[in-house]
Design a protein around this motif. Structure first.
Motif, PDB file in Angstrom:
ATOM      1  N   TRP A   8       0.823  -1.210   0.000  1.00 33.69           N
ATOM      2  CA  TRP A   8       0.000   0.000   0.000  1.00 33.69           C
ATOM      3  C   TRP A   8       0.856   1.258   0.000  1.00 33.69           C
ATOM      4  O   TRP A   8       0.501   2.264  -0.612  1.00 33.69           O
ATOM      5  CB  TRP A   8      -0.957  -0.012   1.189  1.00 33.69           C
ATOM      6  CG  TRP A   8      -2.212  -0.763   0.878  1.00 33.69           C
ATOM      7  CD1 TRP A   8      -2.593  -1.968   1.367  1.00 33.69           C
ATOM      8  CD2 TRP A   8      -3.232  -0.377  -0.050  1.00 33.69           C
ATOM      9  NE1 TRP A   8      -3.777  -2.358   0.815  1.00 33.69           N
ATOM     10  CE2 TRP A   8      -4.201  -1.401  -0.052  1.00 33.69           C
ATOM     11  CE3 TRP A   8      -3.418   0.737  -0.874  1.00 33.69           C
ATOM     12  CZ2 TRP A   8      -5.344  -1.353  -0.851  1.00 33.69           C
ATOM     13  CZ3 TRP A   8      -4.557   0.790  -1.670  1.00 33.69           C
ATOM     14  CH2 TRP A   8      -5.498  -0.244  -1.653  1.00 33.69           C
ATOM     15  N   LEU A   9       2.004   1.187   0.679  1.00 38.25           N
ATOM     16  CA  LEU A   9       2.942   2.312   0.674  1.00 38.25           C
ATOM     17  C   LEU A   9       3.352   2.627  -0.765  1.00 38.25           C
ATOM     18  O   LEU A   9       3.374   3.778  -1.195  1.00 38.25           O
ATOM     19  CB  LEU A   9       4.169   1.949   1.511  1.00 38.25           C
ATOM     20  CG  LEU A   9       5.046   3.103   1.984  1.00 38.25           C
ATOM     21  CD1 LEU A   9       4.309   3.949   3.002  1.00 38.25           C
ATOM     22  CD2 LEU A   9       6.333   2.570   2.592  1.00 38.25           C
ATOM     23  N   ALA A  31       6.242  12.916   0.803  1.00 37.53           N
ATOM     24  CA  ALA A  31       6.545  11.921   1.831  1.00 37.53           C
ATOM     25  C   ALA A  31       5.542  12.027   2.976  1.00 37.53           C
ATOM     26  O   ALA A  31       5.016  11.017   3.455  1.00 37.53           O
ATOM     27  CB  ALA A  31       7.971  12.125   2.341  1.00 37.53           C
ATOM     28  N   ILE A  32       5.257  13.284   3.376  1.00 40.98           N
ATOM     29  CA  ILE A  32       4.286  13.476   4.468  1.00 40.98           C
ATOM     30  C   ILE A  32       2.911  12.957   4.039  1.00 40.98           C
ATOM     31  O   ILE A  32       2.242  12.223   4.778  1.00 40.98           O
ATOM     32  CB  ILE A  32       4.210  14.974   4.848  1.00 40.98           C
ATOM     33  CG1 ILE A  32       5.574  15.448   5.345  1.00 40.98           C
ATOM     34  CG2 ILE A  32       3.142  15.194   5.915  1.00 40.98           C
ATOM     35  CD1 ILE A  32       5.669  16.953   5.506  1.00 40.98           C
ATOM     36  N   ALA A  33       2.504  13.322   2.817  1.00 35.55           N
ATOM     37  CA  ALA A  33       1.174  12.928   2.342  1.00 35.55           C
ATOM     38  C   ALA A  33       1.056  11.410   2.230  1.00 35.55           C
ATOM     39  O   ALA A  33       0.060  10.814   2.654  1.00 35.55           O
ATOM     40  CB  ALA A  33       0.894  13.586   0.994  1.00 35.55           C
ATOM     41  N   VAL A  34       2.078  10.779   1.677  1.00 40.84           N
ATOM     42  CA  VAL A  34       2.023   9.330   1.477  1.00 40.84           C
ATOM     43  C   VAL A  34       1.973   8.608   2.823  1.00 40.84           C
ATOM     44  O   VAL A  34       1.158   7.710   3.037  1.00 40.84           O
ATOM     45  CB  VAL A  34       3.235   8.849   0.638  1.00 40.84           C
ATOM     46  CG1 VAL A  34       3.362   7.338   0.688  1.00 40.84           C
ATOM     47  CG2 VAL A  34       3.084   9.325  -0.799  1.00 40.84           C
ATOM     48  N   LEU A  35       2.816   9.058   3.772  1.00 41.46           N
ATOM     49  CA  LEU A  35       2.833   8.410   5.086  1.00 41.46           C
ATOM     50  C   LEU A  35       1.499   8.596   5.804  1.00 41.46           C
ATOM     51  O   LEU A  35       0.937   7.640   6.349  1.00 41.46           O
ATOM     52  CB  LEU A  35       3.975   8.972   5.941  1.00 41.46           C
ATOM     53  CG  LEU A  35       5.335   8.317   5.692  1.00 41.46           C
ATOM     54  CD1 LEU A  35       6.415   8.995   6.523  1.00 41.46           C
ATOM     55  CD2 LEU A  35       5.272   6.815   6.042  1.00 41.46           C
ATOM     56  N   THR A  36       0.986   9.837   5.783  1.00 37.54           N
ATOM     57  CA  THR A  36      -0.318  10.087   6.406  1.00 37.54           C
ATOM     58  C   THR A  36      -1.381   9.207   5.776  1.00 37.54           C
ATOM     59  O   THR A  36      -2.218   8.611   6.466  1.00 37.54           O
ATOM     60  CB  THR A  36      -0.709  11.567   6.241  1.00 37.54           C
ATOM     61  OG1 THR A  36       0.415  12.376   6.571  1.00 37.54           O
ATOM     62  CG2 THR A  36      -1.865  11.924   7.152  1.00 37.54           C
ATOM     63  N   GLY A  37      -1.337   9.127   4.446  1.00 37.74           N
ATOM     64  CA  GLY A  37      -2.318   8.312   3.726  1.00 37.74           C
ATOM     65  C   GLY A  37      -2.280   6.862   4.160  1.00 37.74           C
ATOM     66  O   GLY A  37      -3.309   6.262   4.462  1.00 37.74           O
ATOM     67  N   VAL A  38      -1.082   6.298   4.205  1.00 35.06           N
ATOM     68  CA  VAL A  38      -0.965   4.880   4.555  1.00 35.06           C
ATOM     69  C   VAL A  38      -1.409   4.634   5.992  1.00 35.06           C
ATOM     70  O   VAL A  38      -2.121   3.663   6.278  1.00 35.06           O
ATOM     71  CB  VAL A  38       0.491   4.391   4.348  1.00 35.06           C
ATOM     72  CG1 VAL A  38       0.643   2.972   4.842  1.00 35.06           C
ATOM     73  CG2 VAL A  38       0.864   4.473   2.890  1.00 35.06           C
ATOM     74  N   ILE A  39      -1.012   5.555   6.904  1.00 39.35           N
ATOM     75  CA  ILE A  39      -1.384   5.356   8.311  1.00 39.35           C
ATOM     76  C   ILE A  39      -2.905   5.433   8.469  1.00 39.35           C
ATOM     77  O   ILE A  39      -3.529   4.593   9.118  1.00 39.35           O
ATOM     78  CB  ILE A  39      -0.673   6.399   9.206  1.00 39.35           C
ATOM     79  CG1 ILE A  39       0.828   6.063   9.274  1.00 39.35           C
ATOM     80  CG2 ILE A  39      -1.274   6.408  10.610  1.00 39.35           C
ATOM     81  CD1 ILE A  39       1.679   7.146   9.858  1.00 39.35           C
ATOM     82  N   LEU A  40      -3.530   6.434   7.832  1.00 39.29           N
ATOM     83  CA  LEU A  40      -4.987   6.556   7.915  1.00 39.29           C
ATOM     84  C   LEU A  40      -5.667   5.339   7.306  1.00 39.29           C
ATOM     85  O   LEU A  40      -6.610   4.782   7.854  1.00 39.29           O
ATOM     86  CB  LEU A  40      -5.452   7.825   7.187  1.00 39.29           C
ATOM     87  CG  LEU A  40      -5.244   9.137   7.923  1.00 39.29           C
ATOM     88  CD1 LEU A  40      -5.705  10.300   7.053  1.00 39.29           C
ATOM     89  CD2 LEU A  40      -6.016   9.134   9.231  1.00 39.29           C
ATOM     90  N   HIS A  41      -5.156   4.911   6.164  1.00 37.52           N
ATOM     91  CA  HIS A  41      -5.733   3.771   5.456  1.00 37.52           C
ATOM     92  C   HIS A  41      -5.695   2.517   6.330  1.00 37.52           C
ATOM     93  O   HIS A  41      -6.671   1.790   6.445  1.00 37.52           O
ATOM     94  CB  HIS A  41      -4.939   3.560   4.164  1.00 37.52           C
ATOM     95  CG  HIS A  41      -5.361   2.374   3.371  1.00 37.52           C
ATOM     96  ND1 HIS A  41      -6.416   2.416   2.506  1.00 37.52           N
ATOM     97  CD2 HIS A  41      -4.875   1.116   3.319  1.00 37.52           C
ATOM     98  CE1 HIS A  41      -6.554   1.231   1.951  1.00 37.52           C
ATOM     99  NE2 HIS A  41      -5.638   0.422   2.427  1.00 37.52           N
ATOM    100  N   THR A  42      -4.543   2.312   6.974  1.00 36.64           N
ATOM    101  CA  THR A  42      -4.405   1.142   7.847  1.00 36.64           C
ATOM    102  C   THR A  42      -5.304   1.280   9.068  1.00 36.64           C
ATOM    103  O   THR A  42      -6.003   0.343   9.450  1.00 36.64           O
ATOM    104  CB  THR A  42      -2.939   0.989   8.292  1.00 36.64           C
ATOM    105  OG1 THR A  42      -2.104   1.161   7.143  1.00 36.64           O
ATOM    106  CG2 THR A  42      -2.689  -0.369   8.886  1.00 36.64           C
TER     107      THR A  42
END
Lengths: 178, 107, 99
Positions: A8-9, A31-42
């Protein structure tokens, strides 16, 4: 604590690359957007076994496009017709799709297909608004249900007995004037 | 030659898309209740957007732009389905009357 | 091609303008909120057309934000806009339809 999936990352990073175009200075925000996205998604349960089946996808996409065109034509005809032919109603529908992404996807698709949208959704029971009250409506929902099941590789539970958990969905709103 | 043919196809697709937006607005103004109006906006406008996106994707300079347009369309679809469901659900909860449906239990 | 697309964009803007009649008339708050759906989809289309016509790729990013904003605005409306009426209704009949 759920584990963050590498796949997913990668997906989120790919989406960012497409959206921001491959510009390197955009990757600080990226990087911030992708990390936030993955954390929220999980955190929101995005990993509860949603696996898209390729064969199901190949069947679903043309079905969806075809239905979208028919839905658009249908509503355009009714909107522009001088007599405005409508016969709207609500119907109850009980889905046999298992809880999770497949069911949520199904509910969302209902709103994009001809003459139907989901107005309420509680557990397995839906309240669907029909633009024209005919037997076709429920049949189309069942077709869509099968296609979504194929897309996610899940089984449709055909046993639809029992009363809805939410009395508001049992369909007394389906009674008609005159 | 191929280029002008491609422009023709884009023109046709964009015009067809604009037609569905017109139909959607007609439905928004003419349909009798909020539920039917939601149908007009979600179906006609999404097809309109799909046709316009497809037409524009043919003119896009590169594949990144094409995928970008596709992603925007998919996102707009998901947004439309979500907004449709939210508005319908809260309308029902607030008791906004629906045409052709008796929302009260018969005596 | 660019001129043609500009005409289409103008036509779509007129469409949104006509849709605003519904927003002004209502009658229910949800009818007015249909504007979110209208701006969401038509706005995205207008921006995509303009991005192509004026060769401004940045407008596609704006289109993306428009689609997202439509959802955020609707959630805000459903959660806050009708919250007072919803609260009194929830006490007697949660989720039930009817006036």
């Amino acid at each position: 604590m759920r584990r963050i999936s590498l796949a997913w990352l990668l997906v989120f990073a790919l989406v960012w690359t497409v959206l921001a175009a491959p510009r390197f200075d955009a990757w600080v925000a990226g990087a911030i957007a992708v990390l936030t996205g993955v954390i929220l998604h999980t955190g929101l349960g995005g990993r509860q076994g949603a696996r898209i089946h390729l064969r199901g996808l190949v069947r679903f996409v043309p079905f969806f496009l075809n239905q979208s065109v028919r839905g658009g034509l249908d509503v355009a005809f009714r909107a522009l017709h001088p007599a405005r032919p409508l016969d709207p109603t609500f119907i109850p529908f009980r889905t046999g799709l298992p809880e999770g992404p497949a069911r949520v996807f199904f509910v969302n698709c209902i709103s994009l297909l001809p003459g139907t949208f989901s107005a309420q959704f509680h557990d397995r029971d839906l309240r669907v608004h029909l633009l024209t009250d005919d037997a076709e409506g429920a049949r189309r929902l069942e077709t869509l249900e099968r296609k979504v099941a194929g897309l996610f590789g899940v089984q449709v539970d055909e046993s639809k007995e029992g009363t809805p958990a939410d009395p508001a969905l049992s369909g007394n709103g389906g009674q008609r004037h005159g | 030659m191929t280029e002008s043919l491609l422009e023709l196809v884009t023109g046709a697709l964009v015009l067809a898309g604009a037609f569905f937006f017109l139909a959607g607005t007609a439905g928004l103004l003419r349909f009798p209740d909020v539920y039917c109006r939601l149908h007009a906006l979600t179906k006609a406008d999404n097809l309109g957007l799909g046709l316009i996106s497809l037409g524009l994707a043919l003119q896009a300079p590169d594949w990144t732009t094409r995928i970008q347009i596709l992603l925007i369309w998919l996102l707009a679809l998901a947004a439309a389905a979500t907004v449709c469901h939210l508005l319908a659900r809260s309308s029902l909860r607030e008791g906004v009357p629906a045409v052709g449906v008796d929302t009260e239990v018969d005596p | 091609m660019d001129d043609f697309l500009l005409v289409v964009a103008a036509f779509l803007i007129l469409n949104v303008g006509a849709g605003l009649i519904r927003v002004a008339r209502g009658p229910s708050p949800a009818d007015r909120m249909l504007a979110a759906q209208l701006f969401g989809t038509t706005g995205v289309a207008i921006l995509l057309v303009l991005a192509q016509a004026t060769h401004t790729p940045g407008l596609r990013d704006v289109a993306l934000v428009f689609a997202l904003l439509a959802v955020v605005v609707s959630v805000a409306f459903v959660k806050r806009g009708w919250v007072r009426a919803a609260r009194s209704l929830e006490e007697e009949s949660d989720g039930e339809a009817g006036p």
